[in-house]
Design an enzyme around this catalytic site. Structure first.
Site, PDB file in Angstrom:
ATOM      1  N   ARG A  66      42.499  41.526  37.047  1.00 17.53           N
ATOM      2  CA  ARG A  66      42.665  41.544  35.597  1.00 17.53           C
ATOM      3  C   ARG A  66      42.972  42.952  35.073  1.00 17.53           C
ATOM      4  O   ARG A  66      43.698  43.109  34.089  1.00 17.53           O
ATOM      5  CB  ARG A  66      41.393  40.998  34.945  1.00 17.53           C
ATOM      6  N   HIS A  70      45.718  44.130  32.235  1.00 22.90           N
ATOM      7  CA  HIS A  70      45.382  44.821  30.983  1.00 22.90           C
ATOM      8  C   HIS A  70      45.960  46.228  30.936  1.00 22.90           C
ATOM      9  O   HIS A  70      46.165  46.773  29.860  1.00 22.90           O
ATOM     10  CB  HIS A  70      43.861  44.841  30.789  1.00 22.90           C
ATOM     11  N   ASN A  98      38.502  44.035  26.041  1.00 22.98           N
ATOM     12  CA  ASN A  98      37.943  44.753  27.192  1.00 22.98           C
ATOM     13  C   ASN A  98      36.449  45.046  27.072  1.00 22.98           C
ATOM     14  O   ASN A  98      35.761  45.149  28.095  1.00 22.98           O
ATOM     15  CB  ASN A  98      38.667  46.097  27.373  1.00 22.98           C
ATOM     16  N   HIS A 196      43.712  32.766  36.668  1.00 24.40           N
ATOM     17  CA  HIS A 196      42.434  32.174  36.243  1.00 24.40           C
ATOM     18  C   HIS A 196      41.936  31.137  37.251  1.00 24.40           C
ATOM     19  O   HIS A 196      41.113  30.299  36.928  1.00 24.40           O
ATOM     20  CB  HIS A 196      42.559  31.578  34.834  1.00 24.40           C
TER      21      HIS A 196
HETATM   22  C1  HEM Z   1      48.014  34.338  29.278  1.00 22.38           C
HETATM   23  C2  HEM Z   1      47.216  35.090  28.586  1.00 22.38           C
HETATM   24  C3  HEM Z   1      45.817  35.421  29.022  1.00 22.38           C
HETATM   25  C4  HEM Z   1      44.695  35.304  28.269  1.00 22.38           C
HETATM   26  C5  HEM Z   1      44.631  34.849  26.828  1.00 22.38           C
HETATM   27  C6  HEM Z   1      43.578  35.690  29.093  1.00 22.38           C
HETATM   28  C7  HEM Z   1      42.259  35.715  28.671  1.00 22.38           C
HETATM   29  C8  HEM Z   1      41.174  35.931  29.486  1.00 22.38           C
HETATM   30  C9  HEM Z   1      39.801  35.883  29.055  1.00 22.38           C
HETATM   31  C10 HEM Z   1      39.327  35.628  27.631  1.00 22.38           C
HETATM   32  C11 HEM Z   1      39.027  36.091  30.146  1.00 22.38           C
HETATM   33  C12 HEM Z   1      37.508  36.115  30.199  1.00 22.38           C
HETATM   34  C13 HEM Z   1      37.000  37.548  30.071  1.00 22.38           C
HETATM   35  C14 HEM Z   1      35.498  37.638  29.938  1.00 22.38           C
HETATM   36  O1  HEM Z   1      34.844  36.651  29.648  1.00 22.38           O
HETATM   37  O2  HEM Z   1      34.956  38.753  30.125  1.00 22.38           O
HETATM   38  C15 HEM Z   1      39.897  36.295  31.266  1.00 22.38           C
HETATM   39  C16 HEM Z   1      39.489  36.534  32.555  1.00 22.38           C
HETATM   40  C17 HEM Z   1      40.344  36.786  33.593  1.00 22.38           C
HETATM   41  N1  HEM Z   1      41.711  36.943  33.512  1.00 22.38           N
HETATM   42 FE1  HEM Z   1      42.862  36.458  31.945  1.00 22.38          FE
HETATM   43  N2  HEM Z   1      44.028  36.031  30.333  1.00 22.38           N
HETATM   44  C18 HEM Z   1      45.394  35.902  30.340  1.00 22.38           C
HETATM   45  C19 HEM Z   1      46.237  36.213  31.384  1.00 22.38           C
HETATM   46  C20 HEM Z   1      45.832  36.758  32.579  1.00 22.38           C
HETATM   47  C21 HEM Z   1      46.701  37.340  33.552  1.00 22.38           C
HETATM   48  C22 HEM Z   1      48.216  37.499  33.383  1.00 22.38           C
HETATM   49  C23 HEM Z   1      45.924  37.732  34.592  1.00 22.38           C
HETATM   50  C24 HEM Z   1      46.324  38.405  35.874  1.00 22.38           C
HETATM   51  C25 HEM Z   1      47.495  38.304  36.429  1.00 22.38           C
HETATM   52  C26 HEM Z   1      44.562  37.372  34.265  1.00 22.38           C
HETATM   53  C27 HEM Z   1      43.481  37.529  35.094  1.00 22.38           C
HETATM   54  C28 HEM Z   1      42.184  37.231  34.750  1.00 22.38           C
HETATM   55  C29 HEM Z   1      41.092  37.209  35.704  1.00 22.38           C
HETATM   56  C30 HEM Z   1      41.220  37.373  37.197  1.00 22.38           C
HETATM   57  C31 HEM Z   1      39.930  36.954  34.968  1.00 22.38           C
HETATM   58  C32 HEM Z   1      38.484  36.921  35.481  1.00 22.38           C
HETATM   59  C33 HEM Z   1      37.944  38.342  35.416  1.00 22.38           C
HETATM   60  C34 HEM Z   1      36.533  38.541  35.902  1.00 22.38           C
HETATM   61  O3  HEM Z   1      35.879  37.628  36.379  1.00 22.38           O
HETATM   62  O4  HEM Z   1      36.055  39.700  35.776  1.00 22.38           O
HETATM   63  N3  HEM Z   1      44.542  36.819  33.025  1.00 22.38           N
HETATM   64  N4  HEM Z   1      41.218  36.204  30.834  1.00 22.38           N
END
Ligand code: HEM
Ligand code: NAG
Ligand code: NAG
Ligand code: NAG
Ligand code: NAG
Length: 330
Positions: A66, A70, A98, A196
């Site tokens: 992630r 970002h 973040n 995700h």
């Molecule tokens: C399409 C738009 C996207 C939105 C709206 C979004 C939103 C989010 C949100 C709200 C979370 C939860 C964060 C938390 O609760 O602390 C999350 C987690 C995550 N996102 Fe996204 N995301 C998007 C795209 C992406 C992309 C493009 C990637 C990587 C290529 C990604 C990788 C991840 C990963 C791996 C997690 C889990 C992180 C962890 O467990 O620490 N996301 N995302």
């Protein structure tokens, strides 16, 4: 005279070729061999530290993946996300998407220390994020791909840019435009959302869907009712928004195609996930990945390369930070 003409032409052609390759080379061109002569072992060093971190914290590979997203979506892939608050920097780490959410910065520091000790002053923090993302995905069972390198680190951060990252409550039209604004396609949107398939999300990012979706006083009708009941148990109304949930309920720590099969059974955790099935063109990509993991994996590698190409600093722009948290000399 007649005989010397071809050699003049040849010299002219060579000169033009050199000039044009010089100008192309000074444009944003990354390369898979960038560190071959200056830090040939960099990807092994990165991978070993990620693997070590994963052994005590299986989630870390998701968190590191992630970070590259970002970083790249804010001022391009320039390591801006990694800068801490200082007199001249308002850190992106405090921005809403973040704050108390982005994590893994200590692991990035460990990687930087190891890389600096092997090849001092050579490898950028922005490239470390790109390498750590690839290692992370692969260590969780996902694909491998050739990471393009040669990014340099920025000297500024953008707090407002970080606040404008894609939001889990953005309508799909906004998600599309936020991706196209950085040169990414609808296919990249569906493919990269597949990240995700691992990691966690806090209740705060989706609990409106469980109780009061869009101010309707009712749950999001697009949520699978069995899944809804489970989520309501884990995220009670008025409970802590910080409680964590698996983004992929069927295989939480494995990088696989289950994110897409979950979407088919209305088990996307975030509104931004489930919305991908609301548009027929995006849904056809969802269905294609749900039916073929190898198709998803191939696309994921190319979309990560596309994301990694967002406005990098190259050549003599930017710097190679010696500490990822600080601009050199500050
Ligand atoms: C399409 C738009 C996207 C939105 C709206 C979004 C939103 C989010 C949100 C709200 C979370 C939860 C964060 C938390 O609760 O602390 C999350 C987690 C995550 N996102 Fe996204 N995301 C998007 C795209 C992406 C992309 C493009 C990637 C990587 C290529 C990604 C990788 C991840 C990963 C791996 C997690 C889990 C992180 C962890 O467990 O620490 N996301 N995302
Ligand atoms: C590369 O790094 C790994 C450990 O990170 C080490 O085991 C290996 O010997 C290194 N190889 C070279 C050529 O330096
Ligand atoms: C980040 O969250 C903490 C609460 O955990 C809060 O005190 C702080 O003000 C937030 N930072 C910003 C920049 O909003
Ligand atoms: C939210 O509600 C408004 C009307 O109050 C409606 O126009 C809009 O389409 C709804 N959005 C979603 C995602 O259901
Ligand atoms: C809800 O999820 C279950 C799996 O937990 C699945 O069997 C069922 O078909 C889903 N229902 C809908 C309407 O997608």
């Amino acid at each position: 005279m007649v005989q010397s003409r071809p050699s003049h032409l040849l010299a002219l052609t060579l000169t033009l070729t050199l000039i044009s390759s010089f100008f192309l080379g000074s444009r944003a061109q990354l390369s898979s061999t960038f560190y071959d002569s200056t830090c040939s072992n960099v990807s092994t060093i990165v991978r070993n530290i990620v693997q070590q971190a994963q052994s005590s914290d299986p989630r870390i590979v998701a968190s590191l993946t992630r970070l590259h997203f970002h970083d790249c979506f804010v001022n391009g892939c320039d390591g801006s996300l990694l800068l801490d608050d200082s007199s001249s920097i308002q850190s992106e780490k405090g921005a809403a998407p973040n704050n108390n959410s982005a994590r893994g910065f200590d692991v990035v520091d460990n990687i930087k220390t190891a890389v600096e000790s092997a090849c001092p002053g050579v490898v950028s923090c922005a490239d470390i994020l790109a390498l750590a993302a690839e290692a992370s995905v692969n260590l969780a069972g996902g694909p491998t791909w050739t990471v393009l390198l040669g990014r340099r680190d920025g000297t500024t951060a953008s707090f407002s840019g970080a606040n404008n990252l894609p939001s889990p409550r953005d309508p799909v039209s906004t998600l599309r435009s936020k991706f196209s604004n950085v040169g990414l396609s609808d296919t990249d949107l569906v493919t990269l959302s597949g990240a995700h398939t691992f990691g966690r999300a806090k209740c705060a990012f989706f609990s409106d869907r469980l109780y009061n979706f869009n101010n309707s006083g009712s749950p999001d009708p697009s949520l699978n009712t069995t899944y809804l009941a489970t989520l309501q148990q884990n995220c009670p109304q008025g409970g802590s928004g910080d409680t964590l949930n698996n983004l992929d309920p069927s295989s939480p720590d494995t990088f696989d195609k289950n994110y897409y099969t979950n979407l088919q059974t209305n088990r996307g955790l975030l509104q931004s996930d489930q919305e991908l099935t609301s548009d027929s063109s995006l849904a056809s990509t969802v269905n294609s990945f749900a039916s073929s993991q190898s198709t998803f994996f191939q696309n994921f590698g190319s979309s990560m390369v596309n994301m990694g190409n967002i406005s990098p600093l190259t050549g003599s722009n930017g710097q190679i930070r010696s500490n990822c948290r600080k601009v050199n000399g500050s």
